[in-house]
Scaffold this active site. Structure first.
Site, PDB file in Angstrom:
ATOM      1  N   CYS A 116      10.291   0.696  -4.204  1.00 60.77           N
ATOM      2  CA  CYS A 116      10.700   1.967  -3.622  1.00 60.77           C
ATOM      3  C   CYS A 116      10.903   1.905  -2.103  1.00 60.77           C
ATOM      4  O   CYS A 116      11.422   2.850  -1.515  1.00 60.77           O
ATOM      5  CB  CYS A 116       9.684   3.041  -3.968  1.00 60.77           C
ATOM      6  SG  CYS A 116       9.436   3.235  -5.755  1.00 60.77           S
ATOM      7  N   HIS A 253      10.297   8.199   0.922  1.00 58.88           N
ATOM      8  CA  HIS A 253      10.581   7.931  -0.483  1.00 58.88           C
ATOM      9  C   HIS A 253      10.169   9.139  -1.306  1.00 58.88           C
ATOM     10  O   HIS A 253       9.062   9.667  -1.153  1.00 58.88           O
ATOM     11  CB  HIS A 253       9.806   6.687  -0.931  1.00 58.88           C
ATOM     12  CG  HIS A 253       9.712   6.531  -2.407  1.00 58.88           C
ATOM     13  ND1 HIS A 253      10.803   6.615  -3.245  1.00 58.88           N
ATOM     14  CD2 HIS A 253       8.631   6.303  -3.213  1.00 58.88           C
ATOM     15  CE1 HIS A 253      10.410   6.445  -4.491  1.00 58.88           C
ATOM     16  NE2 HIS A 253       9.108   6.263  -4.499  1.00 58.88           N
ATOM     17  N   ASN A 283      12.009  10.536  -9.255  1.00 56.85           N
ATOM     18  CA  ASN A 283      11.780   9.302  -8.493  1.00 56.85           C
ATOM     19  C   ASN A 283      12.794   8.263  -8.956  1.00 56.85           C
ATOM     20  O   ASN A 283      12.708   7.742 -10.064  1.00 56.85           O
ATOM     21  CB  ASN A 283      10.344   8.817  -8.740  1.00 56.85           C
ATOM     22  CG  ASN A 283      10.017   7.538  -7.989  1.00 56.85           C
ATOM     23  OD1 ASN A 283      10.898   6.828  -7.525  1.00 56.85           O
ATOM     24  ND2 ASN A 283       8.722   7.236  -7.877  1.00 56.85           N
TER      25      ASN A 283
END
Length: 343
Positions: A116, A253, A283
């Protein structure tokens, strides 16, 4: 040796058409729309089609970039793709995209694995290659199809993840640079808290769940992120000799809104000037930061001249921050799709 300047001149994004809502998940696992929103802030996520892979999403994001900014990529000399879900272990996603986009065979290709934090690492790497004089025009892509490695029987993780891609063109510029400061870090002792098994099924002596699907210890990742990211933000600002109140937008993120909120509280940065893409996309790993930035550009909140603080964090456990000054080329076409970030 004098360093060259590198500027991010264009961006593009893409998400698949299929929408997986919280209500859809209610029929798949023991959960509810209210529980998911309360725990994560996520309302829906995009899911790739049966024959749609990471290279397809990344290619579409680059085509969006080309369309909106009237950019050509047939003179790109390096492609960097940040992903945790490549189409194949090898060949690389970057190699597949080189062929599909008609980029010359003289271009280099790299897949970068930083989960990520991957898009921020890829931008940092592109800046290094250009600053050193080794390259002139680098295509950076963050793309993931996490739906392909999500365990849809695990109610704690399947509500989180979706698919998407973002792309940025980084070019040598004689006058201006987009890159002002960086900060990187890793805590490999925590690697067992987010993983997907491969050739090995032990990590730090611990037997792993060998499912070939993503496994995450959410509580430990939360603790690490809320502790680490504010410290990293401070270190980044100290390197820049600037203060947080000189930053226009914070783009972390988009893992979970319940991580972003305490990060903002501990760092002292207002949530009102924080961009995230998780509400409508979930996500998307390496794609969350470019998707978040593009949301701000699409709805007119983010403008050239704004200072951005990008911060990626995830499996590894690794994290990466960049301080950027937005200096995009003019768009020739307004983005066709509008999104709403409101929860």
């Amino acid at each position: 040796m004098s360093l060259q300047k590198a500027r991010i001149t264009a961006i593009g994004t893409y998400v698949p058409e299929r929408i997986l809502t919280n209500q859809d998940l209610e029929g798949m696992v023991d959960t509810s729309n209210e529980w998911i929103i309360q725990r994560t802030g996520i309302r829906e996520r995009r899911i790739s089609g049966p024959e749609q892979y990471t290279s397809d999403l990344g290619t579409a994001a680059v085509q969006d970039l080309m369309h909106r900014f009237n950019k050509r990529v047939d003179d790109v000399d390096l492609i960097i793709v940040a992903t945790s879900t490549p189409d194949f272990p090898f060949p690389s996603v970057a190699a597949l995209m080189q062929d599909r986009l008609g980029i010359p065979a003289s271009a280099g290709v790299i897949d970068l694995s930083a989960a990520c934090a991957g898009f921020v690492y890829a931008l940092h790497t592109a800046n290094g290659f250009i600053a050193s004089g080794l390259h002139r025009k680098v295509l950076v892509v963050g793309a993931d199809t996490l739906s392909r490695i999500t365990d849809y029987t695990d109610r704690t993780t399947c509500v989180l993840f979706g698919d998407g891609a973002g792309a940025a063109l980084v070019e040598r510029d004689d006058e201006e640079s987009s890159f002002e400061a960086f900060h990187l870090g890793t805590d490999g002792k925590g690697a067992m808290h987010v993983y997907r098994t491969g050739l090995a099924n032990k990590l730090n002596g611990v037997e792993l769940q060998d499912t070939q699907l993503l496994v995450q210890n959410g509580k430990e990742v939360f603790r690490w992120a809320v502790r680490t990211v504010p410290d990293g933000m401070k270190a980044l600002m100290d390197k820049s000799s600037l203060s947080l109140d000189q930053v226009d937008w914070f783009i972390p993120h988009s893992a979970n809104l319940r991580i972003i909120e305490p990060v903002c509280e501990k760092s002292g940065f207002p949530i009102e000037r924080t961009l995230y893409s998780l509400v409508q996309f979930g996500n998307t790993s390496a794609a969350t930061i470019p998707l978040s930035l593009d949301l701000g550009i699409r709805d007119g909140r983010v403008h050239n001249g704004d200072r951005l603080l990008l911060y990626g964090f995830g499996a590894g456990l690794t994290h990466a921050g960049l301080l950027l000054k937005l200096r995009l080329d003019p768009q020739i076409q307004r983005p066709e799709i509008e999104y709403d970030q409101q929860i």
